[in-house]
Write a protein that holds these residues in place. Structure first.
Motif, PDB file in Angstrom:
ATOM      1  N   ARG A   1       0.997  -1.189  -0.077  1.00 43.88           N
ATOM      2  CA  ARG A   1      -0.110  -0.013   0.175  1.00 43.88           C
ATOM      3  C   ARG A   1       1.035   1.260   0.037  1.00 43.88           C
ATOM      4  O   ARG A   1       0.754   2.022  -0.707  1.00 43.88           O
ATOM      5  N   ARG A   2       1.894   1.177   0.987  1.00 46.24           N
ATOM      6  CA  ARG A   2       2.677   2.481   0.958  1.00 46.24           C
ATOM      7  C   ARG A   2       4.100   1.992   1.512  1.00 46.24           C
ATOM      8  O   ARG A   2       4.291   1.252   2.372  1.00 46.24           O
ATOM      9  N   LEU A   3       5.092   2.895   0.783  1.00 50.18           N
ATOM     10  CA  LEU A   3       6.321   2.825   1.575  1.00 50.18           C
ATOM     11  C   LEU A   3       6.512   4.279   2.319  1.00 50.18           C
ATOM     12  O   LEU A   3       6.519   5.096   1.833  1.00 50.18           O
TER      13      LEU A   3
ATOM     14  N   SER B   1       7.341  12.781   3.169  1.00 49.24           N
ATOM     15  CA  SER B   1       7.195  12.204   1.992  1.00 49.24           C
ATOM     16  C   SER B   1       6.566  10.679   2.267  1.00 49.24           C
ATOM     17  O   SER B   1       6.954  10.187   3.178  1.00 49.24           O
ATOM     18  N   LYS B   2       6.096   9.965   0.991  1.00 52.80           N
ATOM     19  CA  LYS B   2       5.604   8.686   0.979  1.00 52.80           C
ATOM     20  C   LYS B   2       5.475   8.316  -0.292  1.00 52.80           C
ATOM     21  O   LYS B   2       5.213   9.166  -1.215  1.00 52.80           O
ATOM     22  N   LEU B   3       5.359   7.079  -0.533  1.00 52.78           N
ATOM     23  CA  LEU B   3       5.097   6.464  -1.896  1.00 52.78           C
ATOM     24  C   LEU B   3       3.919   5.476  -1.727  1.00 52.78           C
ATOM     25  O   LEU B   3       3.881   4.388  -1.240  1.00 52.78           O
ATOM     26  N   ASN B   4       2.767   5.938  -2.347  1.00 51.46           N
ATOM     27  CA  ASN B   4       1.494   5.106  -2.241  1.00 51.46           C
ATOM     28  C   ASN B   4       1.515   4.233  -3.489  1.00 51.46           C
ATOM     29  O   ASN B   4       1.474   4.929  -4.619  1.00 51.46           O
ATOM     30  N   PHE B   5       1.557   3.083  -3.506  1.00 50.47           N
ATOM     31  CA  PHE B   5       1.559   2.204  -4.600  1.00 50.47           C
ATOM     32  C   PHE B   5       0.002   1.981  -5.277  1.00 50.47           C
ATOM     33  O   PHE B   5       0.136   1.915  -6.371  1.00 50.47           O
TER      34      PHE B   5
ATOM     35  N   TRP C   1     -12.582  10.284   0.985  1.00 49.24           N
ATOM     36  CA  TRP C   1     -12.462  12.107   0.919  1.00 49.24           C
ATOM     37  C   TRP C   1     -11.808  12.556   2.322  1.00 49.24           C
ATOM     38  O   TRP C   1     -12.397  12.024   3.467  1.00 49.24           O
ATOM     39  N   HIS C   2     -10.760  13.188   2.028  1.00 46.21           N
ATOM     40  CA  HIS C   2     -10.361  13.903   3.241  1.00 46.21           C
ATOM     41  C   HIS C   2      -9.591  15.224   3.001  1.00 46.21           C
ATOM     42  O   HIS C   2      -9.404  15.379   1.981  1.00 46.21           O
ATOM     43  N   GLN C   3      -9.279  15.916   3.976  1.00 53.43           N
ATOM     44  CA  GLN C   3      -8.326  16.998   3.621  1.00 53.43           C
ATOM     45  C   GLN C   3      -7.041  16.560   4.725  1.00 53.43           C
ATOM     46  O   GLN C   3      -7.105  15.800   5.621  1.00 53.43           O
ATOM     47  N   ASP C   4      -5.903  17.281   4.437  1.00 48.23           N
ATOM     48  CA  ASP C   4      -4.595  16.802   4.923  1.00 48.23           C
ATOM     49  C   ASP C   4      -4.260  17.521   6.318  1.00 48.23           C
ATOM     50  O   ASP C   4      -3.726  16.927   7.056  1.00 48.23           O
ATOM     51  N   ILE C   5      -4.510  18.769   6.541  1.00 47.17           N
ATOM     52  CA  ILE C   5      -4.211  19.781   7.452  1.00 47.17           C
ATOM     53  C   ILE C   5      -4.567  19.157   8.907  1.00 47.17           C
ATOM     54  O   ILE C   5      -3.657  19.389   9.779  1.00 47.17           O
TER      55      ILE C   5
ATOM     56  N   ILE D   1     -10.159  19.108  -0.390  1.00 42.72           N
ATOM     57  CA  ILE D   1     -11.005  18.050  -0.260  1.00 42.72           C
ATOM     58  C   ILE D   1     -10.365  17.070  -1.402  1.00 42.72           C
ATOM     59  O   ILE D   1     -10.590  17.547  -2.435  1.00 42.72           O
ATOM     60  N   HIS D   2      -9.880  15.892  -1.087  1.00 43.11           N
ATOM     61  CA  HIS D   2      -9.377  14.945  -2.296  1.00 43.11           C
ATOM     62  C   HIS D   2      -9.543  13.509  -1.774  1.00 43.11           C
ATOM     63  O   HIS D   2      -9.822  13.216  -0.422  1.00 43.11           O
ATOM     64  N   GLY D   3      -9.274  12.448  -2.744  1.00 40.93           N
ATOM     65  CA  GLY D   3      -9.403  11.330  -2.462  1.00 40.93           C
ATOM     66  C   GLY D   3      -9.065  10.436  -3.595  1.00 40.93           C
ATOM     67  O   GLY D   3      -8.824  11.075  -4.568  1.00 40.93           O
ATOM     68  N   SER D   4      -9.219   8.849  -3.675  1.00 37.17           N
ATOM     69  CA  SER D   4      -9.164   8.138  -4.911  1.00 37.17           C
ATOM     70  C   SER D   4     -10.025   7.227  -4.926  1.00 37.17           C
ATOM     71  O   SER D   4      -9.903   6.641  -3.666  1.00 37.17           O
ATOM     72  N   MET D   5     -10.312   6.631  -5.923  1.00 36.33           N
ATOM     73  CA  MET D   5     -11.214   5.310  -5.987  1.00 36.33           C
ATOM     74  C   MET D   5     -10.157   4.082  -6.013  1.00 36.33           C
ATOM     75  O   MET D   5      -8.905   4.072  -6.050  1.00 36.33           O
TER      76      MET D   5
ATOM     77  N   THR E   1      -0.314  -1.398 -11.497  1.00 39.35           N
ATOM     78  CA  THR E   1      -0.096  -0.814 -10.140  1.00 39.35           C
ATOM     79  C   THR E   1       0.104   0.744 -10.484  1.00 39.35           C
ATOM     80  O   THR E   1       0.580   1.291 -11.627  1.00 39.35           O
ATOM     81  N   ARG E   2      -0.574   1.621  -9.481  1.00 39.14           N
ATOM     82  CA  ARG E   2      -0.569   3.124  -9.951  1.00 39.14           C
ATOM     83  C   ARG E   2       0.494   3.656  -8.565  1.00 39.14           C
ATOM     84  O   ARG E   2      -0.098   4.276  -7.596  1.00 39.14           O
ATOM     85  N   PRO E   3       1.673   3.700  -8.821  1.00 37.37           N
ATOM     86  CA  PRO E   3       2.756   4.286  -8.006  1.00 37.37           C
ATOM     87  C   PRO E   3       2.647   5.814  -7.933  1.00 37.37           C
ATOM     88  O   PRO E   3       2.929   6.291  -9.003  1.00 37.37           O
TER      89      PRO E   3
HETATM   90  O1  LIG Z   1      -2.840   7.883  -3.178  1.00 39.90           O
HETATM   91  C1  LIG Z   1      -3.746   8.680  -3.142  1.00 39.90           C
HETATM   92  O2  LIG Z   1      -4.591   8.485  -4.348  1.00 39.90           O
HETATM   93  C2  LIG Z   1      -4.147   9.732  -2.155  1.00 39.90           C
HETATM   94  C3  LIG Z   1      -3.226  10.086  -1.250  1.00 39.90           C
HETATM   95  C4  LIG Z   1      -3.642  10.948   0.162  1.00 39.90           C
HETATM   96  O3  LIG Z   1      -4.326  11.717  -0.271  1.00 39.90           O
HETATM   97  C5  LIG Z   1      -2.940  10.941   1.098  1.00 39.90           C
HETATM   98  O4  LIG Z   1      -2.208  10.243   1.163  1.00 39.90           O
HETATM   99  O5  LIG Z   1      -3.194  11.847   1.673  1.00 39.90           O
END
Ligand SMILES: O=C(O)CCC(=O)C(=O)O
Length: 295
Positions: A73-75, A111-115, A126-130, A213-217, A224-226
């Protein structure tokens, strides 16, 4: 740390769009050389992940992750774990982009790498980061780089334009536990027809403000979607400790890029010139400082 010669990639129109809408999508942002380097480095970690059986400090893996069929899922904190990722985020194209938007110098946060693995890699709600890592202002932004071509079925980043100027939502569930996502009832009130899905070719960049506000399906595709993500704030913006991930964002967190720290900040509309950062070497006492003793 210096960034060397910076290639300007953003137009004034891009910058205005970021301010107005809270995001940018830059197709084919990376040079071929950087893209290949980052792809090869990410692949090194895929191979390394075959040696782990579950999530740990380095990797967050899906429950069905195996040596034969890795499903990462994540590095975590790539910047702290490989010189190529460090160079990219602290001096390379990502750092330069952050400086273009925030001015020089900038403060690196994490930093992070979402795979998001092929055939079912999980959604990001859906979320906000702050709320995850509050700062003394709202300048923090995250730069994402697609390390492969990303089409709609692969779960590209989705953003709600302009939502960075709206309310900061409660990311706790109704039972009071931390959910890290907007409540479904709140999502129903948002105009989701306005969501933009930021598809892009390998090497494209996404940028989003910490209040957007952001997110992903889920990834229903067979690749894979790195997505390599790195977060920066203006130099005068400080993570507030004692809340969320602040304090556990890695050894390089707080690195100032493109200049020297000024130690000036504004809180509640009041400006001050704060003391030097003593978090690494330890603080002198007020007696030592006033008598000019060196620690
Ligand atoms: O990997 C994604 O599609 C979104 C990542 C993201 O919003 C997050 O890690 O805060």
């Amino acid at each position: 740390m210096q960034t060397g010669d910076s290639t300007r990639v953003l137009t004034d129109a891009d910058k205005s769009k970021y301010v107005e809408l809270g995001y940018l999508s830059l197709d084919s942002f990376l040079s071929e050389e950087w893209l290949r380097l980052l792809q090869a480095t990410a692949q090194e970690f895929v191979e390394l992940s075959r040696t782990v059986t579950g999530s740990g400090k380095l990797f967050d893996v899906e429950p069905n992750h195996t040596a034969d069929e890795p499903r990462i899922r994540r590095l975590n904190s790539p910047v702290d774990n490989h010189a190529v990722f460090e160079e990219f985020a602290l001096a390379g194209p990502a750092a330069q982009l952050a400086i273009e938007l925030l001015g020089s110098p900038v403060r690196f946060h994490h930093s992070k790498l979402n795979f998001k693995w092929a055939d079912g890699g999980e959604e990001v709600k859906w979320h906000q980061d702050i709320q995850f890592w509050p700062h003394t202002d709202f300048t923090p932004l995250t730069i994402g780089i697609y390390l492969d071509d990303v089409s709609q079925e692969m779960g590209p980043m989705g953003v709600l334009p302009g939502s960075h100027n709206g309310p900061l939502h409660d990311l706790y569930a109704t039972d009071g536990s931390w959910a890290g996502a907007l409540n479904d009832q709140v999502v129903k009130t948002l105009d989701m027809d306005k969501v933009k899905w930021l598809q892009g070719s390998a090497g494209s960049a996404t940028i989003h403000n910490c209040c957007l506000i952001h997110g992903s399906m889920p990834n229903t595709g067979n690749r894979t979607r790195p997505l390599l993500l790195q977060t920066y704030s203006a130099e005068g913006s400080y993570p507030i400790s004692g809340i969320g991930a602040n304090g556990v964002t890695g050894a390089k967190s707080g690195t100032i890029i493109g200049g020297s720290p000024r130690q000036t900040l504004e809180i509640g509309g009041r400006a001050m010139h704060g003391a030097p950062d003593w978090s690494r070497q330890g603080a002198p006492t007020i007696f030592g400082s006033q008598q000019k003793e060196t620690k």
